[in-house]
Enzyme design. Structure first.
Site, PDB file in Angstrom:
ATOM      1  N   THR A  13       4.011 -49.248 -29.305  1.00  0.00           N
ATOM      2  CA  THR A  13       3.596 -49.128 -27.784  1.00  0.00           C
ATOM      3  C   THR A  13       2.150 -49.318 -27.380  1.00  0.00           C
ATOM      4  O   THR A  13       1.951 -50.329 -26.526  1.00  0.00           O
ATOM      5  CB  THR A  13       4.091 -47.647 -27.284  1.00  0.00           C
ATOM      6  OG1 THR A  13       5.214 -47.163 -27.611  1.00  0.00           O
ATOM      7  CG2 THR A  13       3.965 -47.658 -25.585  1.00  0.00           C
ATOM      8  N   VAL A  14       1.249 -48.592 -27.982  1.00  0.00           N
ATOM      9  CA  VAL A  14      -0.242 -48.989 -27.590  1.00  0.00           C
ATOM     10  C   VAL A  14      -0.801 -50.235 -28.021  1.00  0.00           C
ATOM     11  O   VAL A  14      -1.402 -50.734 -27.321  1.00  0.00           O
ATOM     12  CB  VAL A  14      -0.955 -47.619 -28.388  1.00  0.00           C
ATOM     13  CG1 VAL A  14      -2.477 -47.864 -27.828  1.00  0.00           C
ATOM     14  CG2 VAL A  14      -0.402 -46.343 -27.721  1.00  0.00           C
ATOM     15  N   ASP A 197       1.285 -31.809 -31.008  1.00  0.00           N
ATOM     16  CA  ASP A 197       0.465 -33.072 -30.670  1.00  0.00           C
ATOM     17  C   ASP A 197      -0.693 -32.375 -29.644  1.00  0.00           C
ATOM     18  O   ASP A 197      -1.839 -32.983 -29.879  1.00  0.00           O
ATOM     19  CB  ASP A 197       1.408 -34.040 -29.758  1.00  0.00           C
ATOM     20  CG  ASP A 197       0.605 -34.965 -28.995  1.00  0.00           C
ATOM     21  OD1 ASP A 197       0.253 -36.105 -29.704  1.00  0.00           O
ATOM     22  OD2 ASP A 197       0.475 -35.032 -27.812  1.00  0.00           O
ATOM     23  N   LYS A 201      -4.908 -32.621 -30.270  1.00  0.00           N
ATOM     24  CA  LYS A 201      -5.787 -32.888 -29.283  1.00  0.00           C
ATOM     25  C   LYS A 201      -6.869 -31.811 -28.840  1.00  0.00           C
ATOM     26  O   LYS A 201      -8.114 -32.144 -28.749  1.00  0.00           O
ATOM     27  CB  LYS A 201      -5.141 -33.518 -27.984  1.00  0.00           C
ATOM     28  CG  LYS A 201      -4.161 -34.710 -28.205  1.00  0.00           C
ATOM     29  CD  LYS A 201      -3.373 -35.030 -27.221  1.00  0.00           C
ATOM     30  CE  LYS A 201      -2.614 -36.212 -27.243  1.00  0.00           C
ATOM     31  NZ  LYS A 201      -1.369 -36.423 -26.397  1.00  0.00           N
TER      32      LYS A 201
END
Ligand code: HSE
Length: 420
Positions: A13-14, A197, A201
């Site tokens: 995706t990125v 996740d 972060k």
């Protein structure tokens, strides 16, 4: 004009967002940065997108990027842990710059790359909060400051799920499926909904803000899968949204970090951050309280942060982060003595006296109630819902384990913290 030769690892995706930005703005970016940017090679296990027109060679062999002496910068967008870690390590050993969106690798292995992070050889703005330049914000924009707390919504998928359950009345499962279809969710969605996740972060923000080692194992993590639509509705009736938070707080020489869903009062801006949007509220000594907000996941939004790191390399900017080397002044503790108000939901058989038995058990434990109501359900059942005044975790734990023994209690007691 000098040029930078890029090797792109991954076509997910990125990476597709990066290629799209490149297709649209290659010349404009080169002009802005005073440096010609070229993607010379793309490596991925399979060629899922049309690379025609990019002028790059394709390979299924990731190591061919490292071995290619013409490549200056490797952009690691393959995700996952092991292969990405090997690629990043090998690329750095070959003195290449590395830009990555890989929060897991940085949170878990960042300490072995301190030198490269300090020198700016390894950059990872896209790893935290998608498009929001939070690492540059903390690292450069706010370098004068000490940080009291950082409170963020940094997992777009969890926020999307809870927002959808709140606004559309959708189920948890439907909302997760939509987040997956939109390309926000991790390959293993457990990373999103179990808070892992967000913990990755938070680990990264904590390291940069407090000059600490990356300490992923010290972040207490609680997911969102126990939150029901009824909790969202009841919380809303009492003036709160339920948000997936990542919080680090400093108290004296100690810092403690935790990922957890919490009730956030409607008059705080964080409560209005919905869908895949992320937001981070930073409290600091000189700059005061700053609020950063923007899309926290998605193809172009995350790729925008990748390009920002590339821009720093092109302009030979050195590190965008404070030095991590030798700055371990604070102690990272577990927030086990924390005190907060709590939302509690007791699902009970609606028998005479149960309301009084629950409230008197709370009172005997020294826990006072701020607000309470009862919702009658079908089949002679009821939910007793309340918000307590601030109480210590220990007092609440003890009290709930006693109340949980009452024969009228039908299900495990729901307990959600309230953000103070
Ligand atoms: N799965 C992540 C999220 C992607 O939902 O926030 C962006 O890091």
């Amino acid at each position: 004009m000098e040029s930078i030769n890029i090797g792109l690892a991954g076509l997910g995706t990125v990476a597709q967002g990066f290629i799209e930005i490149f297709g649209q703005k290659k010349q404009a970016l080169s002009d802005k940065l005073g440096m010609e940017l070229k993607i010379v090679k793309v490596a991925s296990r399979s060629q899922k997108v049309d690379l025609e027109g990019l002028g790059a060679v394709f390979s299924t062999d990731l190591s061919s990027l490292v071995e290619d002496s013409a490549i200056d910068v490797i952009i690691e967008l393959i995700g996952g842990e092991q292969d990405a870690l090997e690629l990043i390590s090998a690329a750095l050993k070959q003195n290449k710059h590395v830009v990555t969106a890989n929060k897991e690798v940085i949170a878990k292995h960042g300490n072995s790359f301190k030198g490269e992070i300090d020198s700016g050889q390894l950059r990872f703005e896209a790893a935290v909060a998608g498009a929001i330049p939070i690492l540059q914000g903390i690292g450069v924009g706010m370098v004068a400051n000490d940080f009291g707390s950082i409170t963020g919504i940094v997992n777009g998928t969890s926020n999307y799920i809870l927002s959808n359950m709140s606004r559309e009345g959708a189920s948890f499962e439907e909302s997760l499926k939509q987040a997956q279809e939109l390309g926000f969710a991790e390959a293993d969605p457990g990373f999103d909904i179990d808070g892992i996740d967000a913990a990755h972060k938070l680990t990264i923000m904590m390291a940069l803000a407090y000059g600490q080692p990356f300490s992923f194992d010290k972040v207490i993590t609680e997911g969102i899968s126990h939150i029901t639509s009824s909790d969202i509705q009841y919380a809303s009736e009492m003036g709160f949204a339920i948000k997936p938070l990542a919080v680090v707080r400093r108290s004296g020489d100690e810092i403690a970090a935790m990922v957890y869903p919490a009730l956030v009062e409607f008059d705080r801006i964080l409560s209005q951050v919905n869908g895949v949007m992320n937001a981070i509220e930073v409290e600091s000594d000189y700059a005061g309280r700053l609020f950063f907000s923007g899309p926290g996941a998605g193809s172009l939004a995350t790729a925008s942060a990748v390009v920002s790191d590339l821009g720093l390399i092109a302009r030979n900017q050195g590190s965008a982060y404070p030095r991590l080397m030798g700055m371990e002044k604070l102690r990272i503790t577990y927030p086990d003595q924390s005190t907060s108000s709590c939302y509690l939901r007791f699902d009970v058989v609606d028998e005479k006296g149960i309301f009084a038995r629950i409230t008197s058990a709370l009172s005997e434990s020294g826990i006072s109630i701020d607000e309470v109501f009862q919702k009658n359900l079908d089949g002679g059942r009821a939910s007793i819902v309340m918000i307590t005044h601030p109480a210590s975790d220990k007092d609440i734990d003890n009290c709930l384990s006693n109340v949980g023994e009452l024969s009228e209690i039908l299900k495990p007691i729901q307990r959600i913290r309230v953000l103070s």
